[in-house]
Each structure stands twice: as structure tokens, then as C-alpha cells.
Design an enzyme around this catalytic site. Structure first.
Site, mmCIF file in Angstrom:
data_model
loop_
_atom_site.group_PDB
_atom_site.id
_atom_site.type_symbol
_atom_site.label_atom_id
_atom_site.label_comp_id
_atom_site.label_asym_id
_atom_site.label_seq_id
_atom_site.Cartn_x
_atom_site.Cartn_y
_atom_site.Cartn_z
ATOM 1 N N HIS A 127 71.879 94.216 -1.786
ATOM 2 C CA HIS A 127 71.045 94.646 -1.229
ATOM 3 C C HIS A 127 71.320 95.548 -0.250
ATOM 4 O O HIS A 127 70.120 96.073 0.749
ATOM 5 C CB HIS A 127 70.378 93.508 0.010
ATOM 6 C CG HIS A 127 69.591 93.805 0.712
ATOM 7 N ND1 HIS A 127 68.501 93.686 0.222
ATOM 8 C CD2 HIS A 127 69.810 93.577 1.883
ATOM 9 C CE1 HIS A 127 67.900 93.791 1.741
ATOM 10 N NE2 HIS A 127 68.588 93.522 2.419
ATOM 11 N N CYS A 128 72.649 96.074 0.296
ATOM 12 C CA CYS A 128 72.768 96.867 1.424
ATOM 13 C C CYS A 128 72.825 98.459 0.119
ATOM 14 O O CYS A 128 72.271 99.503 1.093
ATOM 15 C CB CYS A 128 73.794 96.717 1.623
ATOM 16 S SG CYS A 128 74.039 95.609 2.780
ATOM 17 N N ILE A 129 74.022 99.050 0.241
ATOM 18 C CA ILE A 129 74.182 100.085 -0.125
ATOM 19 C C ILE A 129 73.439 100.754 -0.771
ATOM 20 O O ILE A 129 73.180 102.053 -0.481
ATOM 21 C CB ILE A 129 75.525 100.347 -1.343
ATOM 22 C CG1 ILE A 129 76.616 99.590 -0.289
ATOM 23 C CG2 ILE A 129 75.982 101.652 -0.983
ATOM 24 C CD1 ILE A 129 78.118 99.119 -0.916
ATOM 25 N N ASP A 131 70.658 100.726 2.440
ATOM 26 C CA ASP A 131 70.438 101.381 3.387
ATOM 27 C C ASP A 131 70.472 102.877 4.399
ATOM 28 O O ASP A 131 70.243 103.633 5.042
ATOM 29 C CB ASP A 131 72.096 100.523 4.114
ATOM 30 C CG ASP A 131 71.524 98.996 4.435
ATOM 31 O OD1 ASP A 131 70.613 98.954 3.946
ATOM 32 O OD2 ASP A 131 72.474 98.165 4.393
#
Length: 454
Positions: free
Chosen positions: A291-293, A296
């Protein structure tokens, strides 16, 4: 230098006392990969925890003492239930909480722009039930300014009691609620660092909010890291993930160059990692997942436009990483061509569709992009993953596939390793396959002309 005296409003004192005594009611909104582990930690610490989710299936599982996340044993859910944890879809119970923690997704739109719809919907659901002195903490990763510019106005407008988010400059007697941001730092599949040992960054809208949030998190994490504002905490999370994104992009680019030069990038990284200073190893792969890298950096790039600033370095890293799934597909096509087999009509088994090894998480998985690209080029694609008996429809994919058994591998023209789960016996896979394309260096140490590393 004189220390500034912080006046704590009377409605907050009793809640702060309950937080410090671990008898407070804490509500966690969003019971996914971030919210559920956090819920269990809070329950274990002694808080009276209620989990909130709009997914009735998740709520039913938890109420029955069942876990729906592979890395969370059912015994942990049962233990939490015995300690008073409960799950519900009824947001009216938010009025009973001393603290509320928001753990909802923040994906990208189809135009690669921030999608804050889950935060907005959650804030609109919370607002009518706000009570004076409560603290609302946002954990969802987002761009700097979201907490103050998006969350706060919705909560202030939507509550019927005239409550305002408390800021340091306010009259101590004003009727308010507290606001803080504390970014999640979950790392699915990482068993080397206990959740409690991951320091918790906390930024309050005012010092009282920071103290309340620190009280909640200090009960379950061994270290809290207070910062001066919600925006600093928001930017901290983005820096952590952009740092990884940029460095992964660099090694992905070097991997492609090394392949052309006949150099083993994994051997290069291993040798470089022996340096005891100035170098931290990052590893190439088939593309970014989770979900992040993958997401973001685009949040910050989007926000930077407001300041007429172009984040060229960050966007370039994003472009390199986004191109990796297509590089894998091209590599598969080239490997098949060398065996006089066309990609169109070729039978390909994709090993692993989770975004990283040993997790049951499909979010932004490069495997999904690779499968769809192979299918568009006419390949007959199957998949195997011990964590997914089926894969259906998501925000950006619609595959409707069933997990193929890991037997009779010679029926496939190519076995493509995308996720190197520990359950896989790679020696046997290579032995039984006609061609293996390895994107993870999973076959390191195995010598065979069948293996193509990319």
C-alpha cells in the site's frame, strides 16, 4: 529557558487519566492490515477496544473469534475477545470512545492522484458522534496538510455540538476535541522486528493532543517520537517510503544494465553490503507492491504542485519502478523466443501473486499487472500462490482465476517466479519445469540451463 505551561481542559483530564491507567475506551476504525494488528495490541495492553468497519463479513469473523489475515493467528483474536474486544458496524458507539484511531486506505485514483474518499467518508461518519474531549488520531498515509486541511474541517462541520478541533491558541474553556496524526509503520512479513519495538511518530494539532496520543501509543510501543505538528508527522512517513522507492528504482535500473553487461547484480549488491558504513542494500524485483511504496511518492508529487514545485527525482523513481512489470513480460517473451516459442499461445505459470513473500496481501502487487499484460499478448496464464485459492476483482484488476496446483510443471512453456514464498521448493520447481524465469533471485545457487534471471 522557561518551560511553557500547557493548560489541559477539564473534559480532557478524565480521559487522559483513563488513557494513562489503560482503562480508556479506544475505537479503531478500519480493521485491515493496519487496523487489526493495532487493535490487538491495544487490547493486550488492557484498553477497552472496539473495532469499527463497514465490512460486515470482517465484523462477523472477529465477533466469532476468527482471523482473516494470515499472519495474525486466530488465537490472538480469541484472546482479545476474552479481554473484551468487540467489532461492530454501528458508528453510534463512537460516542463512547475516549480515543478514535483511523486506519483506512489512501489509494490513488486512475489519474495517479490522491484518493482521500475513505478518509472523507470516515470523517463524515465520525462527526455526528463526536463528544467533547475525545481525541481523533489519523494513521492513514497521506500528504502533509491532510489532517488539518481535510479531516478537521469535516469533523468541525459535521458535529452538531459546535465542537472545534483544539489548537494551542484557543481559550482553555472552548468546547473542543483533540486531533493528532501518527503514521502506521506496519511491515507485513517482517518477523525480525516486534511491533512494539517500532518507534511511533506522533504529531498533535496542539500539545494536549500530543500528550493524549502519546499516552495511547506509549502503552503499546516501547518508544514514542513526538514531533511539532501533524504536517511533520505526515511528511516523516512519506520520507521513509520515498527513500525506499528511490533506492529500489536505482537498483532496478542497475539490474537492467547489469543484465546487458553479463554481471550478476545480486552478487554486486552482496559485495557492496560488506561495507560497514555509507551503504544500505536494496534489492531489485518485478515492480513495487504494497500500500505504501508504490503510492506515497505520488501523494507528495501531487501536493508539491500546490507550491509550484516539480519533484523530478521522485517522479523519475516512480517511472522506473512502474516500468518493471513490463520489463518482466518482455524478458519472458525473449526467453520463450530463444526456445522458438511465441508468447502468444504460450502456457505460463506465475508463481506468487502476493506483493511480497509470505504475506496474503495483493495490494498493488506487480504480479497482477504482469498477468494482465501477458494475457493481453495472448499467453495462457495460470497462477499458484499458497495464500490465495482464488483471485477475483479489485480496484485495478479483474482476473477471476483459481490457483493451479503445483504439479506437472512440464505442461507449462514457462514458470515465472514473481513472489518467492518460503513454501516453494525451488530446486524441485527448476527440476520439473521446462523454463524458469526468476525475478527474485529465488534460484540463487541452483545451476541449470533452464533458468533465466531478470
Amino acid at each position: 529557558m522557561a518551560t511553557q505551561t500547557v493548560t489541559i481542559p477539564e473534559p480532557v483530564l478524565s480521559r487522559l487519566d483513563r488513557i494513562q491507567n489503560k482503562t480508556a475506551n479506544v475505537g479503531v476504525i478500519g480493521l485491515g492490515y493496519v487496523g487489526l494488528p493495532l487493535t490487538l495490541l491495544l487490547s493486550e495492553a488492557g484498553f477497552k477496544v472496539t473495532g469499527f468497519d463497514i465490512d460486515q463479513v470482517k465484523v462477523a469473523h472477529l465477533e466469532a473469534g476468527r482471523s482473516y489475515i494470515h499472519r495474525i493467528p486466530q488465537t490472538e483474536v480469541v484472546r482479545a475477545r476474552e479481554q473484551g474486544f468487540r467489532a461492530t458496524c454501528d458508528y453510534a458507539e463512537l460516542s463512547l470512545q475516549d480515543a478514535m484511531i483511523i486506519c483506512v486506505p489512501t489509494p490513488l485514483t486512475e489519474h495517479r492522484e490522491p484518493d482521500l474518499s475513505f478518509i472523507r467518508m470516515t470523517a463524515e461518519s465520525i462527526a455526528p458522534w463526536l463528544v467533547e474531549g475525545q481525541i481523533v488520531i489519523l494513521e492513514s498515509t497521506t500528504y502533509p496538510g491532510t489532517t488539518e486541511e481535510v479531516l478537521v474541517p469535516i469533523l468541525e462541520k459535521g458535529n452538531t455540538k459546535g465542537l472545534m478541533a483544539r489548537r494551542a491558541s484557543m481559550d482553555p474553556d472552548a468546547r473542543t476535541f483533540q486531533i493528532a496524526f501518527s503514521p502506521e509503520r506496519e511491515d507485513p512479513g517482517n518477523d525480525s522486528v516486534a511491533r512494539r519495538d517500532i518507534p511511533k511518530v506522533i504529531g498533535g494539532l496542539d500539545p494536549v493532543a500530543s500528550e493524549m496520543a502519546s499516552g495511547v501509543y506509549g502503552a503499546i510501543f516501547n518508544r514514542t517520537v513526538p514531533v511539532s505538528s501533524t504536517s511533520v508527522a505526515e511528511m516523516t512517513k512519506l520520507l521513509e517510503n520515498i527513500y525506499r522507492c528511490v533506492n529500489i528504482a536505482m537498483v532496478n535500473e542497475l539490474k537492467i544494465l547489469c543484465l546487458k553487461m553479463g554481471i550478476d547484480i545480486w552478487e554486486v549488491i552482496g559485495a557492496a553490503a560488506t561495507k560497514p558504513f555509507g551503504f544500505h542494500p536494496f534489492y531489485p524485483g518485478p515492480g513495487l507492491g504494497g500500500h505504501c511504496i508504490p503510492i506515497d511518492p505520488f501523494y507528495l508529487s501531487w501536493k508539491a504542485r500546490e507550491w509550484d514545485f516539480h519533484t523530478r527525482f521522485i517522479e523519475l523513481a516512480g517511472e522506473v519502478n512502474e516500468a518493471m512489470p513490463e520489463f518482466v513480460v518482455q524478458s519472458v517473451g525473449a526467453a520463450l523466443n530463444r526456445q522458438s516459442i511465441a508468447l502468444r499461445g504460450a502456457r505460463i505459470l506465475v508463481l506468487g501473486i502476493a506483493y511480497k513473500k509470505d504475506v496474503d496481501d495483493l495490494r498493488e502487487s506487480p504480479s497482477l499487472t504482469i498477468i494482465e499484460s501477458l494475457q493481453k499478448q495472448g499467453a495462457e496464464v495460470s497462477f499458484n500462490d499458497p495464500y490465495f485459492p482464488t483471485v477475483g476483482r479489485g480496484r485495478h484488476y479483474n482476473l477471476n482465476m483459481t490457483c493451479a496446483p503445483l504439479t506437472n510443471l512440464s505442461q507449462y512453456d514457462c514458470v515465472l517466479i514473481v513472489t518467492d514464498h518460503s513454501d516453494y521448493d525451488f530446486d524441485a520447481i527448476v527440476r520439473e519445469s521446462r523454463l524458469v524465469v526468476d525475478t527474485r533471485n529465488a534460484t540463487n545457487g541452483i545451476r541449470s540451463p533452464k533458468i533465466v534471471r531478470c
